[in-house]
Every structure is written in C-alpha cells, then in structure tokens.
Write a protein that holds these residues in place. Sequence first.
Motif, PDB file in Angstrom:
ATOM      1  N   LEU A  69       0.828  -1.199   0.000  1.00 45.25           N
ATOM      2  CA  LEU A  69       0.000   0.000   0.000  1.00 45.25           C
ATOM      3  C   LEU A  69       0.869   1.259   0.000  1.00 45.25           C
ATOM      4  O   LEU A  69       0.593   2.222  -0.725  1.00 45.25           O
ATOM      5  N   GLN A  70       1.939   1.221   0.746  1.00 45.31           N
ATOM      6  CA  GLN A  70       2.860   2.359   0.802  1.00 45.31           C
ATOM      7  C   GLN A  70       3.506   2.597  -0.565  1.00 45.31           C
ATOM      8  O   GLN A  70       3.677   3.747  -0.979  1.00 45.31           O
ATOM      9  N   LYS A  71       3.846   1.530  -1.275  1.00 44.86           N
ATOM     10  CA  LYS A  71       4.431   1.673  -2.619  1.00 44.86           C
ATOM     11  C   LYS A  71       3.458   2.350  -3.574  1.00 44.86           C
ATOM     12  O   LYS A  71       3.855   3.162  -4.410  1.00 44.86           O
ATOM     13  N   GLU A 127       3.526   5.997  -2.738  1.00 38.65           N
ATOM     14  CA  GLU A 127       4.764   6.612  -3.235  1.00 38.65           C
ATOM     15  C   GLU A 127       4.755   6.757  -4.751  1.00 38.65           C
ATOM     16  O   GLU A 127       5.231   7.762  -5.290  1.00 38.65           O
ATOM     17  N   GLU A 128       4.193   5.777  -5.437  1.00 35.49           N
ATOM     18  CA  GLU A 128       4.057   5.877  -6.895  1.00 35.49           C
ATOM     19  C   GLU A 128       3.125   7.038  -7.249  1.00 35.49           C
ATOM     20  O   GLU A 128       3.383   7.801  -8.187  1.00 35.49           O
ATOM     21  N   GLY A 129       2.054   7.175  -6.469  1.00 32.21           N
ATOM     22  CA  GLY A 129       1.127   8.291  -6.684  1.00 32.21           C
ATOM     23  C   GLY A 129       1.774   9.638  -6.430  1.00 32.21           C
ATOM     24  O   GLY A 129       1.476  10.626  -7.107  1.00 32.21           O
ATOM     25  N   ILE A 130       2.662   9.691  -5.459  1.00 30.83           N
ATOM     26  CA  ILE A 130       3.402  10.933  -5.186  1.00 30.83           C
ATOM     27  C   ILE A 130       4.285  11.261  -6.390  1.00 30.83           C
ATOM     28  O   ILE A 130       4.315  12.401  -6.856  1.00 30.83           O
ATOM     29  N   LYS A 179       3.881  10.421  -9.441  1.00 35.52           N
ATOM     30  CA  LYS A 179       3.045  10.771 -10.595  1.00 35.52           C
ATOM     31  C   LYS A 179       2.272  12.073 -10.391  1.00 35.52           C
ATOM     32  O   LYS A 179       1.565  12.515 -11.285  1.00 35.52           O
ATOM     33  N   GLY A 180       2.407  12.664  -9.208  1.00 34.45           N
ATOM     34  CA  GLY A 180       1.718  13.922  -8.935  1.00 34.45           C
ATOM     35  C   GLY A 180       0.274  13.761  -8.496  1.00 34.45           C
ATOM     36  O   GLY A 180      -0.472  14.746  -8.450  1.00 34.45           O
ATOM     37  N   GLU A 181      -0.155  12.558  -8.166  1.00 38.77           N
ATOM     38  CA  GLU A 181      -1.530  12.334  -7.699  1.00 38.77           C
ATOM     39  C   GLU A 181      -1.700  12.778  -6.244  1.00 38.77           C
ATOM     40  O   GLU A 181      -2.805  13.103  -5.833  1.00 38.77           O
ATOM     41  N   PHE A 182      -0.614  12.739  -5.480  1.00 37.84           N
ATOM     42  CA  PHE A 182      -0.674  13.043  -4.053  1.00 37.84           C
ATOM     43  C   PHE A 182       0.409  14.044  -3.684  1.00 37.84           C
ATOM     44  O   PHE A 182       1.405  14.190  -4.395  1.00 37.84           O
ATOM     45  N   ARG A 183       0.230  14.689  -2.547  1.00 34.65           N
ATOM     46  CA  ARG A 183       1.219  15.625  -2.019  1.00 34.65           C
ATOM     47  C   ARG A 183       2.533  14.895  -1.767  1.00 34.65           C
ATOM     48  O   ARG A 183       2.556  13.747  -1.368  1.00 34.65           O
ATOM     49  N   SER A 184       3.609  15.635  -1.933  1.00 31.42           N
ATOM     50  CA  SER A 184       4.928  15.040  -1.730  1.00 31.42           C
ATOM     51  C   SER A 184       5.569  15.465  -0.407  1.00 31.42           C
ATOM     52  O   SER A 184       6.672  15.046  -0.105  1.00 31.42           O
TER      53      SER A 184
END
Length: 187
Positions: free
Chosen positions: A125-127, A130-133, A135-140
């Motif tokens: 789930l964490q991966k 992190e992949e979403g981060i 790709k710009g889907e989530f805050r970094s």
Amino acid sequence: MRRTIIKESIDLFDKKGYSKTSIQDIVDKIGATKGTFYYYFNSKQELLRDIHLSYIQDLLQEQEVILQDPNLSCKEKINKIVYLIISSIRTQGKNARVFSREMRHLEEEHIRHVNSIKREFRLNLQKVLEEGIEKGEFRSDLRSDIVIFALLGMVNRSYSWYNPDGEVTEEELVNIYMDIIVNGIKK
C-alpha cells in the motif's frame, strides 16, 4: 471438517475469547470428538495460527489483484484496497476481530510470521502511495509510511464499530475515509 472447525472456532473466539474457549467447547459446537479436532490440528495454538494466516493471506491475495490492474490510478488502487478491507467486515467481521484481538495469544514465532505478511500488505500500500506521489496524484510533503499507518489504523479499527447493515453503506464509509486521507478535514 477442517473448515467447519475453523469457522465455528472463529465464532467461539469472537464470542468468548481465545483463552476462555476450550477444545471441548469447539468439538461440542461441531458435534465431534477431540480425536476429530486433533486429526486436523495439533493444538488450539495451531488452529489460532491458521486462522490468522488464512485471514491475512486472503487479504494479501486480493490486494495483489488490485495492484496488478494497469487500468487503475494510484488513488483508485488505494480506494479499492480500503474498500476490500471495509467490505470484508460483512463476511469476515468475526475473523477480523479475532485477528486483531487474539493475536496476543499466538506464540512468538507465529506472531513474527503473521506480522511479516501484515508488513507486506502495508508496504504494498505504501508503494502505491509513493508511486502516486511520483506521478503527482498526491502531495509530496508527507511521509508515506506515516500516511499509510494512519490509513490502516483508521480502516482496521472499523471492525470494532462498523455495522454493514447500519445507516452508512460500505461505499459511503470508504468515500469518507478516502476524503479524509486525500483531502483532509480543513475547510
């Protein structure tokens, strides 16, 4: 018969607790003898271990199907995994309660084994996060490990209070959780 022993034991462990349930209670409930129990399990401890492993391994397998879907965004994958956990309350609620409440009764080696599978589920789930981060889907600017611990803590505790036949549907609960995680609670 093995499945019957597991199913009825989950029911007894949920109602009475592991330590207050005897092998005699289990065989009385299924209408069998202790010999039948010992044909399938060497001990009550082994039964509890198998209940724990079966529960977490099933979730891990279902999670893997979601993770392998190339058509889903990272947000959709997280949403589906949260839904997987919440929707299993209807069919696996007792098992989930036994899983979280009775783990303390497992022998240390079994706890390590179960925890390694739980860790794999969490890290998967964490991966995704992190992949979403990336790709710009989530805050970094947030730590992915803390976000996932918070998400799983919130979702996993639902087994102790959520009623799937109550006024809030599974979908509504998942949407609330996802909104809190993705958007926060600020106005």
